[in-house]
Design a protein around this motif. Structure first.
Motif, PDB file in Angstrom:
ATOM      1  N   LEU A 281       0.866  -1.228   0.049  1.00 42.25           N
ATOM      2  CA  LEU A 281       0.001   0.141  -0.043  1.00 42.25           C
ATOM      3  C   LEU A 281       0.848   1.256  -0.014  1.00 42.25           C
ATOM      4  CD1 LEU A 281      -2.732   1.463   0.260  1.00 42.25           C
ATOM      5  CD2 LEU A 281      -2.556   1.243   2.618  1.00 42.25           C
ATOM      6  N   MET A 282       1.846   1.381   0.771  1.00 46.35           N
ATOM      7  CA  MET A 282       2.640   2.631   0.993  1.00 46.35           C
ATOM      8  C   MET A 282       3.470   2.682  -0.200  1.00 46.35           C
ATOM      9  SD  MET A 282       1.480   3.149   3.666  1.00 46.35           S
ATOM     10  CE  MET A 282       2.417   4.652   3.969  1.00 46.35           C
ATOM     11  N   GLN A 283       4.026   1.627  -0.961  1.00 44.72           N
ATOM     12  CA  GLN A 283       4.690   1.540  -2.244  1.00 44.72           C
ATOM     13  C   GLN A 283       3.947   2.326  -3.394  1.00 44.72           C
ATOM     14  OE1 GLN A 283       7.963   1.143  -2.871  1.00 44.72           O
ATOM     15  NE2 GLN A 283       7.471   1.663  -5.186  1.00 44.72           N
ATOM     16  N   LEU A 284       2.572   1.553  -3.508  1.00 46.14           N
ATOM     17  CA  LEU A 284       1.776   2.081  -4.368  1.00 46.14           C
ATOM     18  C   LEU A 284       1.172   3.648  -4.330  1.00 46.14           C
ATOM     19  CD1 LEU A 284      -0.647  -1.254  -4.961  1.00 46.14           C
ATOM     20  CD2 LEU A 284       1.144  -0.194  -6.569  1.00 46.14           C
ATOM     21  N   LEU A 285       1.118   3.993  -2.960  1.00 44.06           N
ATOM     22  CA  LEU A 285       0.773   5.356  -2.689  1.00 44.06           C
ATOM     23  C   LEU A 285       1.592   6.487  -3.228  1.00 44.06           C
ATOM     24  CD1 LEU A 285      -1.285   7.160  -1.203  1.00 44.06           C
ATOM     25  CD2 LEU A 285      -0.312   6.761   0.738  1.00 44.06           C
ATOM     26  N   HIS A 286       2.923   5.678  -2.720  1.00 44.41           N
ATOM     27  CA  HIS A 286       4.356   6.743  -3.103  1.00 44.41           C
ATOM     28  C   HIS A 286       4.135   6.689  -4.673  1.00 44.41           C
ATOM     29  CE1 HIS A 286       8.201   7.863  -3.506  1.00 44.41           C
ATOM     30  NE2 HIS A 286       8.188   8.737  -2.686  1.00 44.41           N
ATOM     31  N   ASP A 293       2.876  13.988 -10.127  1.00 46.42           N
ATOM     32  CA  ASP A 293       3.614  15.104  -9.613  1.00 46.42           C
ATOM     33  C   ASP A 293       3.424  15.861  -8.486  1.00 46.42           C
ATOM     34  OD1 ASP A 293       4.707  14.996 -12.391  1.00 46.42           O
ATOM     35  OD2 ASP A 293       2.815  16.214 -13.262  1.00 46.42           O
ATOM     36  N   LEU A 294       3.248  15.181  -7.535  1.00 43.27           N
ATOM     37  CA  LEU A 294       2.974  15.654  -6.097  1.00 43.27           C
ATOM     38  C   LEU A 294       4.458  15.454  -5.481  1.00 43.27           C
ATOM     39  CD1 LEU A 294      -0.386  14.410  -4.811  1.00 43.27           C
ATOM     40  CD2 LEU A 294       0.265  16.919  -5.383  1.00 43.27           C
ATOM     41  N   HIS A 295       4.947  16.122  -4.583  1.00 43.70           N
ATOM     42  CA  HIS A 295       6.414  16.182  -4.136  1.00 43.70           C
ATOM     43  C   HIS A 295       6.393  15.136  -3.109  1.00 43.70           C
ATOM     44  CE1 HIS A 295      10.135  17.526  -2.121  1.00 43.70           C
ATOM     45  NE2 HIS A 295      10.540  17.827  -3.240  1.00 43.70           N
ATOM     46  N   GLN A 300       4.984  11.963   2.022  1.00 41.56           N
ATOM     47  CA  GLN A 300       5.181  11.618   3.495  1.00 41.56           C
ATOM     48  C   GLN A 300       4.154  12.181   4.574  1.00 41.56           C
ATOM     49  OE1 GLN A 300       9.086  13.657   4.005  1.00 41.56           O
ATOM     50  NE2 GLN A 300      10.258  12.215   2.857  1.00 41.56           N
ATOM     51  N   MET A 301       3.648  13.274   4.046  1.00 41.32           N
ATOM     52  CA  MET A 301       2.578  13.786   4.765  1.00 41.32           C
ATOM     53  C   MET A 301       1.449  12.800   4.844  1.00 41.32           C
ATOM     54  SD  MET A 301       2.550  17.982   4.716  1.00 41.32           S
ATOM     55  CE  MET A 301       2.892  18.049   3.001  1.00 41.32           C
ATOM     56  N   VAL A 302       0.897  12.470   3.431  1.00 42.21           N
ATOM     57  CA  VAL A 302      -0.208  11.331   3.461  1.00 42.21           C
ATOM     58  C   VAL A 302       0.113  10.003   4.208  1.00 42.21           C
ATOM     59  CG1 VAL A 302      -1.199   9.977   1.674  1.00 42.21           C
ATOM     60  CG2 VAL A 302      -0.694  12.243   1.278  1.00 42.21           C
TER      61      VAL A 302
END
Length: 320
Positions: A281-286, A293-295, A300-302
């Motif tokens: 999940l964290m990999q796909l979210l990142h 194009d989100l920094h 990290q905040m998400v």
């Protein structure tokens, strides 16, 4: 943390229980559906393969972290252990692949023995016991490597990070096999049942005659070996040993995967499949945020928001 009222008929603990058990699977599915609709070429075989290769070392480390957290502990030294095993590899590759692998994995055993002994025999809090090697382990890795990045040219080692079997990357296969083994360890062995009992109530486990100290030391050794193996595979994939960056923030990634996957920080339970999906999940979210194009800071905040939600859900479930 402040509770809020739900509409009549909704049972907060039951909702929290369902979210903790199945929320991570639903979130992964939702991300895949979102990317299938809104992100070009995300669900291609090549991209999914890339995502799996990138997340495999996190999964391997998170499996060990899940066992440690299952005993109500934590291991902050996993990233440094990766750096240490990666730094040792080039020193012994001249003797062959097997000796170098054994030395690298032995580093994980030693780290695990130190951490486990400090927790089980000295009685230190896990966060304090593992903090020393969190700092010192990477420093030792830098000393071993003389502070230098070293290219790896051994083709046998590099094949671990680049080869595939029937189209599936070797590193992904290794992570999958290890997940199955850890699940079997937790669910099918006496050691697994003792681990859960120690995490649920250490005093009661001791009074029942369980080998609490041996279980704790064993759990940290397993965690150390898995972290060392992840360091080997990450070094093979990167084709270089870089003690200054290898495994950086891995401890946070592993803890996040475990917590998001439904394993409570209070111990007494280990959700192996949830941990694997938590890392995914964290990999796909990142990847999703970067693709749009989100920094990195936004990602990290998400991620921090998801951790807070997972902790809140666990708190509500305990209140049941």
């Amino acid at each position: 943390m402040t509770s809020f009222a739900l509409p009549r008929g909704l049972d907060r603990p039951r909702i929290a229980d369902a979210l903790q058990r199945y929320g991570v699977y639903g979130a992964v599915l939702a991300l895949l559906v979102f990317n299938g609709i809104f992100t070009d070429h995300f669900l291609t075989a090549d991209n999914l393969r890339t995502q799996l290769v990138q997340v495999a070392p996190v999964v391997i480390v998170a499996l060990g972290m899940a066992l440690v957290i299952g005993t109500e502990g934590v291991d902050l030294s996993v990233g440094s252990t990766m750096a240490l095993s990666g730094a040792l590899l080039p020193l012994y590759l001249g003797y062959g692949l097997l000796p170098s692998l054994l030395v690298a994995l032995l580093a994980g055993v030693v780290v695990g023995l130190v951490n486990g002994s400090l927790v089980a025999l000295v009685g230190l809090q896990p966060i304090v016991a593992t903090l020393a090697l969190f700092v010192g382990g990477r420093g030792l890795a830098l000393v071993i490597a003389d502070g230098q990045l070293k290219q790896i040219e051994n083709t046998d080692l590099l094949s671990l990070g680049t080869d595939s079997v029937l189209g599936v990357p070797v590193v992904v296969l290794i992570a999958g096999v290890l997940a199955a083994l850890v699940a079997g360890l937790v669910q099918r062995t006496t050691f697994g049942r003792q681990l859960v009992a120690v995490g649920g109530n250490r005093k009661a486990a001791a009074l029942a005659g369980l080998p609490v100290r041996r279980v704790l030391i064993g759990v940290y050794v397993i965690c150390g070996v898995l972290a060392a193996l992840a360091g080997v595979l990450a070094t093979a994939r990167l084709t270089a040993s870089d003690p200054s960056s290898l495994g950086n923030l891995m401890e946070l990634s592993a803890i996040t995967a475990v917590v998001v996957g439904g394993t409570p920080l209070t111990g007494g339970s280990v959700r192996v499949l949830g941990t694997v999906f938590g890392a995914l999940l964290m990999q796909l979210l990142h990847a999703t945020l970067v693709t749009h194009d989100l920094h990195d800071s936004t990602a990290q905040m998400v991620q921090a928001g998801i951790i807070l939600v997972a902790v809140y859900v666990a708190r509500e479930r305990r209140a049941r």
